[in-house]
Write a protein that holds these residues in place. Structure first.
Motif, short mmCIF file in Angstrom:
data_model
loop_
_atom_site.label_atom_id
_atom_site.label_comp_id
_atom_site.label_asym_id
_atom_site.label_seq_id
_atom_site.Cartn_x
_atom_site.Cartn_y
_atom_site.Cartn_z
N ALA B 60 0.83 -1.20 0.00
CA ALA B 60 0.00 0.00 0.00
C ALA B 60 0.86 1.25 0.00
N LEU B 61 1.90 1.26 0.81
CA LEU B 61 2.71 2.47 0.93
C LEU B 61 3.46 2.74 -0.37
N THR B 62 3.84 1.67 -1.05
CA THR B 62 4.52 1.86 -2.33
C THR B 62 3.63 2.61 -3.31
N SER B 69 -5.10 5.03 1.02
CA SER B 69 -6.53 5.31 1.20
C SER B 69 -7.35 4.06 0.96
N VAL B 70 -7.04 3.35 -0.13
CA VAL B 70 -7.81 2.15 -0.44
C VAL B 70 -7.60 1.09 0.63
N LEU B 71 -6.34 0.89 1.04
CA LEU B 71 -6.06 -0.12 2.07
C LEU B 71 -6.84 0.18 3.34
N PHE B 72 -6.79 1.44 3.79
CA PHE B 72 -7.45 1.75 5.06
C PHE B 72 -8.97 1.82 4.92
N ALA B 73 -9.46 2.15 3.72
CA ALA B 73 -10.91 2.06 3.51
C ALA B 73 -11.35 0.61 3.68
N TYR B 109 -13.50 8.56 2.99
CA TYR B 109 -12.21 8.32 2.33
C TYR B 109 -12.06 9.18 1.08
N TYR B 110 -13.17 9.56 0.46
CA TYR B 110 -13.07 10.51 -0.64
C TYR B 110 -12.56 11.85 -0.11
N LEU B 111 -13.11 12.28 1.04
CA LEU B 111 -12.66 13.55 1.63
C LEU B 111 -11.19 13.46 2.04
N ILE B 112 -10.79 12.31 2.57
CA ILE B 112 -9.38 12.11 2.91
C ILE B 112 -8.53 12.25 1.65
N TRP B 113 -9.00 11.63 0.57
CA TRP B 113 -8.23 11.61 -0.66
C TRP B 113 -8.12 13.02 -1.25
N THR B 114 -9.22 13.81 -1.14
CA THR B 114 -9.16 15.18 -1.65
C THR B 114 -8.52 16.13 -0.64
N GLU B 115 -8.11 15.60 0.52
CA GLU B 115 -7.40 16.38 1.54
C GLU B 115 -8.21 17.54 2.09
N TRP B 116 -9.54 17.37 2.15
CA TRP B 116 -10.39 18.45 2.67
C TRP B 116 -10.50 18.29 4.19
N TYR B 117 -9.48 18.73 4.89
CA TYR B 117 -9.42 18.55 6.34
C TYR B 117 -10.64 19.13 7.04
N GLY B 118 -11.03 20.35 6.63
CA GLY B 118 -12.13 21.05 7.28
C GLY B 118 -13.40 20.21 7.33
N LEU B 119 -13.59 19.36 6.33
CA LEU B 119 -14.81 18.55 6.33
C LEU B 119 -14.57 17.15 6.89
N TYR B 120 -13.45 16.49 6.52
CA TYR B 120 -13.31 15.12 7.02
C TYR B 120 -13.09 15.07 8.53
N SER B 121 -12.62 16.19 9.12
CA SER B 121 -12.43 16.17 10.57
C SER B 121 -13.74 16.26 11.33
N ILE B 122 -14.83 16.68 10.67
CA ILE B 122 -16.11 16.78 11.38
C ILE B 122 -17.21 15.97 10.72
N VAL B 166 -5.22 7.58 9.66
CA VAL B 166 -3.92 7.04 9.25
C VAL B 166 -3.58 7.52 7.83
N PRO B 167 -4.42 7.23 6.82
CA PRO B 167 -4.07 7.77 5.50
C PRO B 167 -4.10 9.30 5.46
N ALA B 168 -4.87 9.93 6.37
CA ALA B 168 -4.92 11.40 6.37
C ALA B 168 -3.54 11.99 6.66
N LEU B 169 -2.68 11.21 7.29
CA LEU B 169 -1.32 11.70 7.54
C LEU B 169 -0.63 12.11 6.24
N LEU B 170 -1.06 11.48 5.13
CA LEU B 170 -0.43 11.79 3.84
C LEU B 170 -0.74 13.19 3.36
#
Lengths: 187, 314, 314, 187
Positions: B60-62, B69-73, B109-122, B166-170
């Motif tokens: 996954a990390l490779t 994102s897919v692995l953790f989903a 996971y879509y929000l994680i992937w698009t890096e929209w912190y403001g929304l995926y955090s709530i 976890v994937p959000a760390l990316l």
């Protein structure tokens, strides 16, 4: 899907699996968790009045699962269900039956068992009767819902049962019911 | 192969070496004391499962953000399945459960992937929290309303929200650490799993004083302290992978271990409440999926927020 | 007196006028149909309580952010008291309950007051959610663990987190709207309470078709639709107070009404589950404090987030 | 704190309030929710072996609440508790008593009543005996905790009770217990 062999091992010997019935997918589930060697020799006993009502169902029931199709309507049927089950057993098949006779929609426990299991056991007393408890399948897709939810269904196989010498129908059916309930707790 | 991937492979190879050693020790122990010894059987089953995890992590990390994102989903999906299987939900909850699997997981996971912190955090703690009970309430079955809704909410928080951090760390942007964020995940996972092993070993060797006998009889002060110190050393020695100094990395490892420990306690309490010993039987010797994830679950959001707050520019 | 305070006083005076008229009508009705008529008695009790609320709002809003924060912190306190009184908690939950009152409320409102959005938006739904069960688990009593923890978490979400998003409106920075944020609170409260009155009146006059008979027998489609339309008109006509166009203000009013309606349903389901009719007896004729707040509870965070996302620069 | 007058009105007539006992704050709570006119004429009946053990307690019990201090130890006491209560009642006071005799730590129901209530009722049968249920006070500050939590405590006043002609002790105490339990449900 998880199978737990709590009361017996998945040996390839002839058996009758009797299970609780909450969903149309019940026998498919048991069939799926059986090891392939056992699966090939195992035939579900299913209601002809359901499985012969459309060509697709008929194909699935008869050709895919090789079901022993019995008629639940005493007045309309031409063959005796127990005789059909005995014939299949004598040809070497293991059977899956649902002694409640219909799906249990109450959400708990078991409906009273039909007498077929007793009549079969009386005529072929040597065949193992294995109680099988199916959990959660009715939660995956309750009647009336259109989206299934992927919960983990478990199939637990309990300790085999035989008709005891001189045991009458009611005693035997009560014992079979208790064995199936006990299998639920052995998950 | 850039610097991050090289470091990652180094780490994975190092872990592979540790696991080779562990497998050998396990095999020798099984040979000497008999493969039927439950402790050794459990140890060997754990080692096998860690092999699988290391290989999966490597894969996954490779593949970077998409892979993680897919692995953790999928982890969330498997965990949610286990969690909801153990809940005592009713037919009236069906739509809420279906929405959890088929709406909440993909959206989060879509929000994680698009890096929209403001929304995926709530999204889960606020929106799913408020909207889920509406779906349930509209079905009109109010018996045990609060506890049924709570089960679904807990399942989502634990299995989806926490795991997704976890994937959000990316998505963090740490100056001087560009392109190396996957190493933060590796750091978190290695510290958590290392602390688990260390606590297990220290507990087996020196465990005397139980911390919470009613909840988790295997947790002892000796095991916890030994495991925490080991994890801090592991964390500090991995600081070269991270944007942290060795001291900071050790402190982070301590927070991770502490939250992992508390997470394990809370998840044990939930299991006791449900009357089960393990969440499932997915991984041989490790109980269910959640049994392996429970230490990551509570530490992931805290590790994420600390790293984000002190190191990240977004 | 700046423009915002002038507008606010205008609004409060307008509301005062409406309440004077309502009080007169109430008095006349009581005189004609008898003060013992339960509907009229209920109506007059509501009118009295609204007087109190308008006066309190006026006092608090005049004192700006500090006033509003303190007022709503007290609302949270009173609501939490009611909520937790009805829960079925045990001795093992005592520390968690004490922390809810004496740690979570002050911290949340302190964060609101310092305008630290990044933390107050997740402090309760993420941190209190994860940490509260740790306190409970450490006491070792696992019976009904999940539902006991859930009760405390729900209490905090409903009574503290959601309510605190009302004063949080003061921290938004809307270009061209500087110094007038208090009017957003006034807008929210007037729309919610106006919709409640309108739904009550439309329901009494034309209510036929029940929406959720098992939950809330007084909620009818006629009442809801009439009330929602009335609230949209109220909202649109108050747009001069807000940064919204009349169309936007109407749409906001619709979202507020919808969430208020759903919030009422969910809170009803919780009450049914607990076997009570009202949350308490704090306000004569209005049941408990939460009975009056329930429509605000669900709409406040949504209104806050929408306004923040589309209009605010922070 | 909320008072509910479910079975009687807060009239200023002479009464004995008998309540469940879960917390040391119980009589303070009842005293607080009584209207001032009633409060001034109401005296709690409290244990001398607790309230006379320190000067501060003694001041609070004797001077602030004007308690009728009785000794719970039959062998050590010089005065009869029932006689003390009768004397206070004859002087015009209403009384607050806790017939369980000690705090109920079980978390539910009531402990068996002591006989004092019966003996008082037999000697002064005209005085109203008002059952009073105190809810939640023990949750506010369970034994062993140091931080009180501000839950809403309710005090419910039930329907007055009198000793019936020829009623014996056990029947009367059972009836009083039932009346107090019924008051709990009337909240």
């Amino acid at each position: 899907m998880q199978a737990t062999w709590a009361g017996c091992a998945p040996h390839p010997r002839q058996r009758v699996y009797f299970a609780n019935h909450t969903s149309n997918g019940d026998f498919v589930l048991i069939w799926t968790v059986l090891p392939p060697a056992l699966r090939d020799q195992t035939r579900p006993v299913a209601a002809a009045d359901y499985w012969l009502t459309s060509p697709l169902r008929s194909f699935i029931g008869r050709d895919v699962f090789n079901a022993v199709l019995i008629d639940r309507r005493p007045d309309a049927r031409t063959e005796d269900p127990v005789a059909q089950m005995i014939a299949a057993a004598d040809a070497g098949a293991s059977l899956i039956i649902f002694p409640e006779g219909q799906r249990n929609m109450t959400g708990e426990g078991l409906l009273p068992f039909k007498s077929g299991l007793y009549h079969f056991a009386r005529q072929r007393p040597d065949i193992d009767l294995v109680p099988v408890w199916i959990a959660n399948l009715n939660r995956v897709m309750p009647k009336g819902e259109i989206v299934p939810i992927p919960l983990i269904c478990t199939v637990t196989f309990g300790e085999p049962l035989h008709l005891q010498a001189g045991e009458d129908k009611d005693t035997f059916l009560a014992r079979a019911t208790a064995a199936l309930i006990a299998t639920q707790g052995a998950t | 192969m850039n610097g991050a991937t090289a470091d990652l492979w180094m780490l994975l190879l190092g872990l592979g070496g540790v696991l080779v050693a562990a497998s050998l020790i396990g095999a020798i122990l099984a040979d000497r004391k008999g493969a039927d010894n439950p402790v050794i059987e459990n140890l060997n089953a754990r080692i096998k499962a860690w092999w699988v995890m290391v290989i999966l992590m490597g894969l996954a990390l490779t593949f970077g953000k998409a892979g993680a994102s897919v692995l953790f989903a999928f982890c969330s999906f498997a965990a949610l399945r286990e969690f909801l299987t153990l809940t005592d939900t009713r037919r009236a909850d069906h739509m809420a459960l279906a929405a959890s699997f088929f709406v909440v997981i993909p959206v989060q996971y879509y929000l994680i992937w698009t890096e929209w912190y403001g929304l995926y955090s709530i999204f889960i703690p606020v929106y799913a929290f408020l909207l889920m009970p509406i779906i349930v309430a509209l079905r009109g079955d109010t018996g045990r309303f609060l506890s049924r809704v709570a089960e679904v909410q807990w399942a989502l928080m634990v299995c989806v929200f926490c795991v997704s951090h976890v994937p959000a760390l990316l998505s963090l942007q740490i100056p001087g650490f560009e392109g190396r964020n996957v190493l933060l995940i590796a750091f978190l996972v290695v510290v958590v799993q290392g602390s688990d092993v260390a606590q297990y070993i220290w507990g087996k060797l020196f465990g005397r004083t139980k911390i919470a006998p009613a909840l988790s009889p295997s947790k002892t002060w000796e095991g916890f302290i030994g495991g925490a110190l080991t994890a801090i050393v592991i964390g500090a020695s991995l600081s070269f992978l991270t944007p942290f100094t060795p001291l900071q990395a050790g402190a982070m490892a301590f927070v991770i271990v502490l939250m992992g420990f508390f997470g394990g306690l809370v998840m044990s309490a939930i299991k006791r409440d449900r009357g089960v010993k393990d969440w499932g039987q997915m991984i041989a010797g490790h109980g269910g999926f959640i049994d392996r994830l429970d230490s990551v679950i509570f530490s992931a959001p805290i590790f994420f927020h600390l790293t984000r707050f002190y190191w990240s520019t977004v």
